[in-house]
Design an enzyme around this catalytic site. Structure first.
Site, PDB file in Angstrom:
ATOM      1  N   GLY A 122      38.378  35.487  33.769  1.00  0.00           N
ATOM      2  CA  GLY A 122      39.534  36.173  33.177  1.00  0.00           C
ATOM      3  C   GLY A 122      39.531  36.070  31.665  1.00  0.00           C
ATOM      4  O   GLY A 122      40.570  35.848  31.038  1.00  0.00           O
ATOM      5  N   ALA A 123      38.342  36.260  31.063  1.00  0.00           N
ATOM      6  CA  ALA A 123      38.192  36.036  29.617  1.00  0.00           C
ATOM      7  C   ALA A 123      38.496  37.273  28.779  1.00  0.00           C
ATOM      8  O   ALA A 123      38.362  37.240  27.561  1.00  0.00           O
ATOM      9  CB  ALA A 123      36.763  35.553  29.320  1.00  0.00           C
TER      10      ALA A 123
ATOM     11  N   THR B 127      41.474  38.818  28.539  1.00  0.00           N
ATOM     12  CA  THR B 127      42.850  38.857  28.013  1.00  0.00           C
ATOM     13  C   THR B 127      43.406  37.446  27.902  1.00  0.00           C
ATOM     14  O   THR B 127      42.825  36.490  28.405  1.00  0.00           O
ATOM     15  CB  THR B 127      43.815  39.618  28.976  1.00  0.00           C
ATOM     16  OG1 THR B 127      43.710  39.012  30.269  1.00  0.00           O
ATOM     17  CG2 THR B 127      43.497  41.090  29.065  1.00  0.00           C
TER      18      THR B 127
ATOM     19  N   ILE C  61      45.044  33.833  27.675  1.00  0.00           N
ATOM     20  CA  ILE C  61      44.549  32.476  27.401  1.00  0.00           C
ATOM     21  C   ILE C  61      43.028  32.451  27.491  1.00  0.00           C
ATOM     22  O   ILE C  61      42.350  31.810  26.680  1.00  0.00           O
ATOM     23  CB  ILE C  61      45.171  31.495  28.423  1.00  0.00           C
ATOM     24  CG1 ILE C  61      46.690  31.410  28.223  1.00  0.00           C
ATOM     25  CG2 ILE C  61      44.528  30.114  28.331  1.00  0.00           C
ATOM     26  CD1 ILE C  61      47.445  30.745  29.372  1.00  0.00           C
TER      27      ILE C  61
ATOM     28  N   SER D 120      49.332  25.081  36.435  1.00  0.00           N
ATOM     29  CA  SER D 120      50.642  25.407  35.851  1.00  0.00           C
ATOM     30  C   SER D 120      51.663  24.380  36.284  1.00  0.00           C
ATOM     31  O   SER D 120      51.516  23.744  37.330  1.00  0.00           O
ATOM     32  CB  SER D 120      51.087  26.784  36.346  1.00  0.00           C
ATOM     33  OG  SER D 120      52.437  27.026  35.972  1.00  0.00           O
TER      34      SER D 120
ATOM     35  N   TYR E  64      53.081  31.602  44.398  1.00  0.00           N
ATOM     36  CA  TYR E  64      52.426  31.277  43.118  1.00  0.00           C
ATOM     37  C   TYR E  64      52.380  29.756  42.948  1.00  0.00           C
ATOM     38  O   TYR E  64      51.327  29.198  42.617  1.00  0.00           O
ATOM     39  CB  TYR E  64      53.171  31.934  41.950  1.00  0.00           C
ATOM     40  CG  TYR E  64      52.552  31.631  40.598  1.00  0.00           C
ATOM     41  CD1 TYR E  64      51.286  32.114  40.263  1.00  0.00           C
ATOM     42  CD2 TYR E  64      53.213  30.837  39.655  1.00  0.00           C
ATOM     43  CE1 TYR E  64      50.707  31.819  39.034  1.00  0.00           C
ATOM     44  CE2 TYR E  64      52.646  30.550  38.420  1.00  0.00           C
ATOM     45  CZ  TYR E  64      51.394  31.047  38.112  1.00  0.00           C
ATOM     46  OH  TYR E  64      50.812  30.755  36.888  1.00  0.00           O
TER      47      TYR E  64
HETATM   48  N1  LIG Z   1      51.223  32.842  30.870  1.00  0.00           N
HETATM   49  C1  LIG Z   1      51.846  31.736  31.260  1.00  0.00           C
HETATM   50  O1  LIG Z   1      53.005  31.481  30.895  1.00  0.00           O
HETATM   51  C2  LIG Z   1      51.131  30.746  32.145  1.00  0.00           C
HETATM   52  C3  LIG Z   1      51.810  29.570  32.503  1.00  0.00           C
HETATM   53  C4  LIG Z   1      51.160  28.663  33.337  1.00  0.00           C
HETATM   54  C5  LIG Z   1      49.877  28.926  33.796  1.00  0.00           C
HETATM   55  N2  LIG Z   1      49.258  30.090  33.427  1.00  0.00           N
HETATM   56  C6  LIG Z   1      47.904  30.337  33.972  1.00  0.00           C
HETATM   57  O2  LIG Z   1      47.045  30.693  32.913  1.00  0.00           O
HETATM   58  C7  LIG Z   1      45.954  31.469  33.424  1.00  0.00           C
HETATM   59  C8  LIG Z   1      45.680  32.643  32.509  1.00  0.00           C
HETATM   60  O3  LIG Z   1      46.805  33.490  32.506  1.00  0.00           O
HETATM   61  P1  LIG Z   1      47.292  34.327  31.228  1.00  0.00           P
HETATM   62  O4  LIG Z   1      48.657  33.847  30.896  1.00  0.00           O
HETATM   63  O5  LIG Z   1      46.271  34.342  30.174  1.00  0.00           O
HETATM   64  O6  LIG Z   1      47.488  35.773  31.895  1.00  0.00           O
HETATM   65  P2  LIG Z   1      46.640  37.126  31.750  1.00  0.00           P
HETATM   66  O7  LIG Z   1      47.245  38.055  32.743  1.00  0.00           O
HETATM   67  O8  LIG Z   1      46.596  37.551  30.334  1.00  0.00           O
HETATM   68  O9  LIG Z   1      45.188  36.698  32.179  1.00  0.00           O
HETATM   69  C9  LIG Z   1      44.801  36.581  33.521  1.00  0.00           C
HETATM   70  C10 LIG Z   1      43.360  37.003  33.633  1.00  0.00           C
HETATM   71  O10 LIG Z   1      42.960  36.884  35.003  1.00  0.00           O
HETATM   72  C11 LIG Z   1      42.241  38.044  35.344  1.00  0.00           C
HETATM   73  N3  LIG Z   1      42.292  38.296  36.774  1.00  0.00           N
HETATM   74  C12 LIG Z   1      43.359  38.559  37.555  1.00  0.00           C
HETATM   75  N4  LIG Z   1      42.969  38.821  38.807  1.00  0.00           N
HETATM   76  C13 LIG Z   1      41.615  38.720  38.823  1.00  0.00           C
HETATM   77  C14 LIG Z   1      40.622  38.898  39.809  1.00  0.00           C
HETATM   78  N5  LIG Z   1      40.928  39.286  41.050  1.00  0.00           N
HETATM   79  N6  LIG Z   1      39.328  38.709  39.478  1.00  0.00           N
HETATM   80  C15 LIG Z   1      38.987  38.346  38.231  1.00  0.00           C
HETATM   81  N7  LIG Z   1      39.875  38.191  37.244  1.00  0.00           N
HETATM   82  C16 LIG Z   1      41.178  38.377  37.534  1.00  0.00           C
HETATM   83  C17 LIG Z   1      42.904  39.175  34.551  1.00  0.00           C
HETATM   84  O11 LIG Z   1      42.070  40.307  34.463  1.00  0.00           O
HETATM   85  C18 LIG Z   1      43.122  38.471  33.222  1.00  0.00           C
HETATM   86  O12 LIG Z   1      41.971  38.542  32.432  1.00  0.00           O
HETATM   87  C19 LIG Z   1      46.357  31.859  34.848  1.00  0.00           C
HETATM   88  O13 LIG Z   1      45.647  31.058  35.759  1.00  0.00           O
HETATM   89  C20 LIG Z   1      47.830  31.525  34.908  1.00  0.00           C
HETATM   90  O14 LIG Z   1      48.267  31.201  36.219  1.00  0.00           O
HETATM   91  C21 LIG Z   1      49.839  30.993  32.604  1.00  0.00           C
END
Ligand SMILES: NC(=O)c1ccc[n+]([C@@H]2O[C@H](COP(=O)([O-])OP(=O)(O)OC[C@H]3O[C@@H](n4cnc5c(N)ncnc54)[C@H](O)[C@@H]3O)[C@@H](O)[C@H]2O)c1
Length: 297
Positions: free
Chosen positions: A26-27, A29, A31, A155, A180
């Site tokens: 998921g690189a 977008t 984090i 998380s 989730y």
């Molecule tokens: N944003 C927050 O507040 C938050 C809080 C706690 C934990 N997280 C965790 O951080 C991590 C990154 O999330 P983020 O906030 O950057 O969100 P984001 O939506 O920007 O990034 C998520 C990434 O996962 C990829 N993804 C989703 N489904 C996929 C699949 N089937 N195959 C391959 N890639 C897939 C997306 O394309 C995207 O690049 C996640 O695991 C999320 O649970 C985020």
């Protein structure tokens, strides 16, 4: 060194990663992209494991222009399809001489009920089972690359619920939040169990909470929540800030003794009591293997 700003805990270090290889799921977008950018700046060979190749290409160009590191490649990975995961792993095992850092970052949050290609509930399937299988398929290479690290982006949502071992795919009833939370609890348990299994191999495993981050992850939430995450900046982080604990776990020297630990704001943190339940973690491990049709002791 930490910046003790109230909410962001920006962490900085001069640590270099020249000659090291890092895979980040998921690189393209959020984090994951900021993590890839940082590790690229430190000189690592970056494998961006992404589902959307067009967006990944845009992110890759941005990262290469920004860091001057051209050693950044994209490989297709859809974590909602075990065929895609196996195809990805086959390519990596063939192409890469080493994998020093695996960052299980990709995720989906509180989406309407749907199933992966293999019939798993989507959040459990992508966030936990997909990464479980990916790690399994890359583990020999990671072990041969030791010292190595596996970082699982979990998380604080892991504290919201327990595991539903009798209905792990939420087929009898579905609550977006609980599903989730369950997937993120599975992330923390997986990291703890794997760390124990890998003791003495030179491979360390960490899980973490990145903070409440202004990313696309909120796309399935009501618009009010999406706006609130952006407006209340004092309580939330930018994606750059949100990437800091991941980068810390991947890079900070001397962290090996903390393997299996859960981190938040670039420091060890307490996970929930449910997440420290080794007996349930063992059951989750067995269920995960059964669902994926693999043998992994
Ligand atoms: N944003 C927050 O507040 C938050 C809080 C706690 C934990 N997280 C965790 O951080 C991590 C990154 O999330 P983020 O906030 O950057 O969100 P984001 O939506 O920007 O990034 C998520 C990434 O996962 C990829 N993804 C989703 N489904 C996929 C699949 N089937 N195959 C391959 N890639 C897939 C997306 O394309 C995207 O690049 C996640 O695991 C999320 O649970 C985020």
């Amino acid at each position: 060194m930490k910046c003790r700003n109230v909410c962001c805990y920006r962490w900085s270090s001069e640590e270099r990663l020249d000659g090291k290889t890092a895979i980040i799921t998921g690189a393209n977008t959020g984090i994951g992209k900021e993590t890839a950018r940082d590790l690229a700046r430190r000189g690592a060979h970056i494998v961006m494991a992404c589902r959307d190749l067009e967006r990944a290409e845009e992110a890759r160009t941005d990262i290469m222009e920004d860091t001057g590191n051209e050693n950044v490649v994209i490989r297709k990975l859809d974590l909602s399809d075990t065929k895609s995961i196996r195809a990805f792993a086959e390519i990596i095992n063939k192409e890469e001489k080493q994998v020093n850092i695996l960052i299980n970052n990709a995720g989906v949050m509180m989406c309407p009920y749907s199933k992966t290609a293999d019939g798993f509930e989507m959040q459990l399937g992508v966030n936990h089972l997909g990464h479980f299988l990916l790690t399994y398929l890359l583990l020999d290479l990671i072990k041969r690359s030791a010292p190595a690290r596996i970082v699982v982006v979990a998380s604080v949502a892991h504290t919201w619920t327990g595991l539903r071992l009798d209905d792990i795919n939420s087929e009898r009833s579905y609550d977006t939040m609980k599903a989730y939370g369950q997937s993120k609890l599975a992330n923390v348990m997986f990291a703890r169990s794997l760390a124990k299994q890998l003791q003495g191999t030179g491979v360390s495993v960490f899980s973490l909470h990145p903070g409440v981050v202004q990313s696309d992850l909120w796309r399935h939430q009501h618009q009010c929540i999406q706006v609130a995450v952006k407006i209340f900046r004092i309580f939330t982080k930018t994606t750059l800030e949100g990437a800091q604990t991941t980068i810390f776990c991947a890079v900070e020297s001397g962290l090996e003794s903390e393997s299996g630990g859960y981190f938040s704001d670039c420091a060890p943190a307490r996970c929930s009591r449910a997440a420290s339940d080794d007996e349930t973690a063992q059951k989750l491990w067995e269920i995960s293997c059964n669902l994926l049709g693999i043998t992994w002791q």
